[in-house]
Design an enzyme around this catalytic site. Structure first.
Site, mmCIF file in Angstrom:
data_model
loop_
_atom_site.group_PDB
_atom_site.id
_atom_site.type_symbol
_atom_site.label_atom_id
_atom_site.label_comp_id
_atom_site.label_asym_id
_atom_site.label_seq_id
_atom_site.Cartn_x
_atom_site.Cartn_y
_atom_site.Cartn_z
ATOM 1 N N GLN A 28 -7.952 -2.911 5.381
ATOM 2 C CA GLN A 28 -6.832 -2.970 6.319
ATOM 3 C C GLN A 28 -7.173 -2.463 7.715
ATOM 4 O O GLN A 28 -6.415 -2.690 8.645
ATOM 5 C CB GLN A 28 -5.638 -2.196 5.753
ATOM 6 C CG GLN A 28 -5.075 -2.861 4.504
ATOM 7 C CD GLN A 28 -3.957 -2.072 3.867
ATOM 8 O OE1 GLN A 28 -4.203 -1.216 3.028
ATOM 9 N NE2 GLN A 28 -2.724 -2.352 4.246
ATOM 10 N N HIS B 35 -9.309 -0.456 -3.550
ATOM 11 C CA HIS B 35 -8.003 -0.632 -2.900
ATOM 12 C C HIS B 35 -7.803 -2.134 -2.647
ATOM 13 O O HIS B 35 -8.045 -2.630 -1.550
ATOM 14 C CB HIS B 35 -7.913 0.181 -1.612
ATOM 15 C CG HIS B 35 -6.504 0.374 -1.129
ATOM 16 N ND1 HIS B 35 -5.948 1.611 -0.887
ATOM 17 C CD2 HIS B 35 -5.511 -0.528 -0.856
ATOM 18 C CE1 HIS B 35 -4.687 1.470 -0.483
ATOM 19 N NE2 HIS B 35 -4.408 0.179 -0.453
ATOM 20 N N ASN C 72 -6.340 1.923 -6.707
ATOM 21 C CA ASN C 72 -5.078 2.074 -5.975
ATOM 22 C C ASN C 72 -3.978 1.219 -6.593
ATOM 23 O O ASN C 72 -4.157 0.021 -6.801
ATOM 24 C CB ASN C 72 -5.279 1.635 -4.521
ATOM 25 C CG ASN C 72 -4.002 1.781 -3.709
ATOM 26 O OD1 ASN C 72 -3.555 2.893 -3.468
ATOM 27 N ND2 ASN C 72 -3.400 0.666 -3.329
ATOM 28 N N GLU C 73 -2.859 1.839 -6.870
ATOM 29 C CA GLU C 73 -1.690 1.133 -7.418
ATOM 30 C C GLU C 73 -2.086 0.258 -8.595
ATOM 31 O O GLU C 73 -1.845 -0.962 -8.615
ATOM 32 C CB GLU C 73 -0.956 0.351 -6.325
ATOM 33 C CG GLU C 73 -0.355 1.300 -5.293
ATOM 34 C CD GLU C 73 0.627 0.648 -4.318
ATOM 35 O OE1 GLU C 73 0.617 -0.579 -4.182
ATOM 36 O OE2 GLU C 73 1.404 1.396 -3.683
HETATM 37 C C1 FCB Z 1 0.894 -0.213 -0.659
HETATM 38 C C2 FCB Z 1 -0.593 -0.377 -0.460
HETATM 39 C C3 FCB Z 1 -1.056 -0.096 0.936
HETATM 40 C C4 FCB Z 1 -0.076 -0.566 1.980
HETATM 41 C C5 FCB Z 1 1.322 -0.138 1.647
HETATM 42 C C6 FCB Z 1 2.357 -0.538 2.655
HETATM 43 O O1 FCB Z 1 1.302 -0.989 -1.741
HETATM 44 O O2 FCB Z 1 -1.291 0.470 -1.322
HETATM 45 O O3 FCB Z 1 -2.332 -0.670 1.092
HETATM 46 O O4 FCB Z 1 -0.180 -1.929 2.169
HETATM 47 O O5 FCB Z 1 1.694 -0.621 0.395
#
Ligand code: FCB
Length: 432
Positions: free
Chosen positions: A17, A111, A155-156
């Site tokens: 990003q 990520h 991540n997530e």
């Molecule tokens: C999350 C992501 C991050 C960003 C935010 C707004 O889901 O982990 O990269 O895009 O949202």
């Protein structure tokens, strides 16, 4: 309104990003498909691969004590088994830049993005994925983990599960984009993280997390390791169909990973809004009528953060690090209010016994918001898309004041910010 001693105060980013030029990743390929699911290409992003030193200096000068960034697999292992020492050395310099300013480096090993070769082979839907990811983590951790303050594996990790139904609708609506995406990837679109939700995803993702955690632990036993989860406040209408839908959703999207997190050192909680469950039994992020809506189309709901932390704590009893919380808005006064209210809900949860170790705002710089491109402005610091000049927003100064004082009582007067509500630089002396 003070926070526990040693509370972590940071800002988060992710390689794709903001680094720029991440052309060997699957995401870059998707951005250039014609037609594309992405509003625009990431291109040079924030040129952070070159400007990380100045950006970390700004973060430190503000008063924050942690920087969460991600290591880009597509740079570290550009082809299978071919590791790039310069790429690893780059992240060593990022870590050094943090420590040289008393900032704790928190690194994320995945990520959203994969190297193209991984996705070409099926990516998240390929049974080789967990071992391949673990091998990269093993190499990267061997070089980098010893110097980290904490490490996040994926991540997530549960995002593909929560996006599942939405992505089915998106694919059905845009068959032309699916076809172009598959041509660009050389693989089904489900190979890419954001489309990867499937019956078998959780099994592979869980294994990838466990193997990655073990690899990082082997390299650096003292470094706390966890994954991060997308956890929204969940609320159901008081009718049985809605309640049942919420239970089923949480069972599918949260429970498997909460179970895994019990074995981890911490759980990264990432919250943006609230998910509502109606009598029709469907989950919806659509804001209730009359609600304030952010640039992402989410309901303005800062207190969702405290609710998400409570849910995670009740289910896991694993210490929590808020690894992302933030708002996309052009109005920095709303960002300041959002931060204060979100932190208020965190403080209240801590007072009730929830073990929350830190708060990391998403995000340091306005950056590439995936499919939405550069329009949503989540940053504490603005970026001029033409010149790359940084502009520190008043919310950044406010969060720094709260961090230095370790208390919400700091930076409390809106009058302090009245002169600079446009988001113009407020002159910290480090802003170019
Ligand atoms: C999350 C992501 C991050 C960003 C935010 C707004 O889901 O982990 O990269 O895009 O949202």
């Amino acid at each position: 309104m003070s926070f526990p001693a040693g509370f972590v105060w940071g800002a988060a980013t992710a390689a794709h990003q903001l680094e720029g030029g991440n052309w060997n990743s699957d995401c870059w390929a998707l951005e250039h498909a014609k037609p594309s699911f992405f509003a625009e290409p990431s291109a040079d992003a924030c040129d952070h691969a070159a400007r990380y030193g100045d950006d970390i200096a700004v973060l430190a000068a503000l008063g924050l004590n942690a920087y969460r960034f991600s290591i880009e697999w597509a740079r570290v292992e550009p082809e299978e088994g071919a590791f790039s020492q310069p790429a690893l050395d780059h992240y060593k310099r990022v870590i050094d830049a943090c420590w040289s300013r008393n900032v704790q480096p928190v690194a994320t090993f995945h990520h959203f993005t994969n190297p193209r070769w991984v996705t070409r082979d099926g990516g998240w839907n390929d049974d080789r994925f967990p071992d391949r990811f673990a091998r990269y983590c093993d190499v990267a951790a061997g070089e980098l983990a010893g110097e980290l303050a904490s490490a996040c594996t994926i991540n997530e990790i549960n995002l593909p599960d929560s996006l599942g139904e939405l992505m089915l609708r998106v694919k059905a609506k845009h068959p032309d984009r699916v076809a172009a995406a598959e041509q660009a990837l050389g693989a089904p679109v489900e190979s890419f993280f954001l489309f990867a939700g499937s019956e078998t995803y959780a099994r592979r993702a869980s294994r990838a997390h466990v193997l990655a955690r073990d690899a990082i632990k082997a390299a650096a036993p003292h470094v706390p390791v966890g994954m991060t989860m997308s956890i929204q406040e969940c609320e159901a209408e008081p009718v049985e169909t809605a309640q049942a839908a919420m239970r089923a959703y949480k069972q599918r999207v949260y429970a498997p990973y909460y179970e895994l997190a019990k074995q981890d050192d911490f759980l990264g909680v990432q919250t943006y809004t609230r998910t509502l469950f109606g009598a029709d039994g469907r989950a919806s992020r659509r804001p209730p009528s009359g609600a304030e809506v952010t640039q992402m189309g989410y309901e303005y709901r800062p207190q969702a953060l405290g609710a998400a932390c409570r849910d995670a704590w009740a289910a896991t009893r694993t210490p929590i690090l808020v690894t992302e919380s933030g708002i996309a808005t052009k109005d920095d006064a709303r960002r300041r209010a959002f931060i204060r209210e979100a932190l208020g809900s965190v403080a209240a949860a801590i007072a009730d016994g929830v073990d929350i170790r830190g708060y990391v705002y998403w995000t340091l710089l306005d950056n590439f918001e995936w499919m939405s491109g550069y329009a949503p402005l989540f940053g504490l610091v603005g970026v001029d898309r033409r010149t790359q000049a940084r502009a520190i927003k008043p919310s950044a100064v406010m969060l720094g004041q709260i961090a230095r004082a370790n208390s919400l009582d700091a930076g409390a007067s809106e009058a302090d910010f009245a002169l600079s509500t446009s988001g113009a630089a407020v002159g910290l002396g480090v802003n170019g």
